[in-house]
Design a protein around this motif. Sequence first.
Motif, PDB file in Angstrom:
ATOM      1  N   GLU A  30       1.065  -1.441   0.052  1.00 38.22           N
ATOM      2  CA  GLU A  30      -0.035  -0.007   0.031  1.00 38.22           C
ATOM      3  C   GLU A  30       0.893   1.230   0.105  1.00 38.22           C
ATOM      4  O   GLU A  30       0.573   2.139  -1.107  1.00 38.22           O
ATOM      5  N   ARG A  31       1.914   1.065   0.661  1.00 40.44           N
ATOM      6  CA  ARG A  31       3.081   2.829   1.034  1.00 40.44           C
ATOM      7  C   ARG A  31       3.471   2.934  -0.349  1.00 40.44           C
ATOM      8  O   ARG A  31       3.641   3.826  -0.899  1.00 40.44           O
ATOM      9  N   LEU A  32       3.696   1.095  -1.363  1.00 38.63           N
ATOM     10  CA  LEU A  32       4.851   1.548  -2.668  1.00 38.63           C
ATOM     11  C   LEU A  32       3.264   2.261  -3.282  1.00 38.63           C
ATOM     12  O   LEU A  32       4.047   2.615  -4.042  1.00 38.63           O
ATOM     13  N   ASP A  33       2.349   1.261  -3.417  1.00 34.82           N
ATOM     14  CA  ASP A  33       1.447   2.367  -4.383  1.00 34.82           C
ATOM     15  C   ASP A  33       0.998   3.981  -3.992  1.00 34.82           C
ATOM     16  O   ASP A  33       1.234   4.354  -5.122  1.00 34.82           O
ATOM     17  N   THR A  34       1.321   3.734  -3.025  1.00 34.19           N
ATOM     18  CA  THR A  34       1.296   5.639  -2.658  1.00 34.19           C
ATOM     19  C   THR A  34       1.713   6.239  -3.175  1.00 34.19           C
ATOM     20  O   THR A  34       2.258   7.618  -4.072  1.00 34.19           O
ATOM     21  N   GLY A  39       4.251   9.657  -7.022  1.00 33.59           N
ATOM     22  CA  GLY A  39       5.494  10.220  -6.565  1.00 33.59           C
ATOM     23  C   GLY A  39       6.279  10.614  -5.577  1.00 33.59           C
ATOM     24  O   GLY A  39       8.349  11.673  -5.522  1.00 33.59           O
ATOM     25  N   SER A  40       6.516  10.311  -4.570  1.00 32.53           N
ATOM     26  CA  SER A  40       7.271  10.764  -2.779  1.00 32.53           C
ATOM     27  C   SER A  40       8.151   9.898  -2.579  1.00 32.53           C
ATOM     28  O   SER A  40       8.984  10.045  -1.235  1.00 32.53           O
ATOM     29  N   LEU A  41       9.036   9.036  -3.182  1.00 29.40           N
ATOM     30  CA  LEU A  41       9.550   8.371  -2.396  1.00 29.40           C
ATOM     31  C   LEU A  41      10.966   8.516  -4.136  1.00 29.40           C
ATOM     32  O   LEU A  41      10.548   8.697  -4.936  1.00 29.40           O
ATOM     33  N   ALA A  42      12.270   8.717  -3.508  1.00 28.35           N
ATOM     34  CA  ALA A  42      13.349   8.772  -4.509  1.00 28.35           C
ATOM     35  C   ALA A  42      13.188   6.812  -5.199  1.00 28.35           C
ATOM     36  O   ALA A  42      13.249   5.975  -4.440  1.00 28.35           O
ATOM     37  N   PRO A  43      13.814   6.968  -5.584  1.00 27.76           N
ATOM     38  CA  PRO A  43      14.376   5.578  -6.439  1.00 27.76           C
ATOM     39  C   PRO A  43      14.445   5.018  -5.698  1.00 27.76           C
ATOM     40  O   PRO A  43      14.952   3.214  -4.768  1.00 27.76           O
ATOM     41  N   GLU A  44      15.899   4.525  -4.430  1.00 27.43           N
ATOM     42  CA  GLU A  44      16.339   4.093  -3.727  1.00 27.43           C
ATOM     43  C   GLU A  44      15.857   4.006  -2.430  1.00 27.43           C
ATOM     44  O   GLU A  44      15.984   2.791  -1.516  1.00 27.43           O
ATOM     45  N   GLU A  45      14.644   4.885  -2.215  1.00 24.31           N
ATOM     46  CA  GLU A  45      13.749   4.343  -1.100  1.00 24.31           C
ATOM     47  C   GLU A  45      13.031   3.410  -1.667  1.00 24.31           C
ATOM     48  O   GLU A  45      12.158   2.594  -1.388  1.00 24.31           O
TER      49      GLU A  45
END
Length: 66
Positions: A30-34, A39-45
């Motif tokens: 769910e967090r990944l989908d959100t 677009g709130s996570l950097a690629p590393e995150e």
Amino acid sequence: MDTTSFHRLPESIQQIVLDGLDNEVQAGLERLDTAKKNGSLAPEETEALEGDIRRAAELRNRYSPA
């Protein structure tokens, strides 16, 4: 991985662990989908979160009764 010790635990404890892993996988998805939508996570995150989800799912599968 030897899961013999896990399977010797009382079934209620096994279920608590399995439910916790299921919840961890679901919350991560769910967090990944959100995050992907926002677009709130950097690629590393994103990569780290995907790795956490994968590890929890693999562990859940190892502990599942055969």
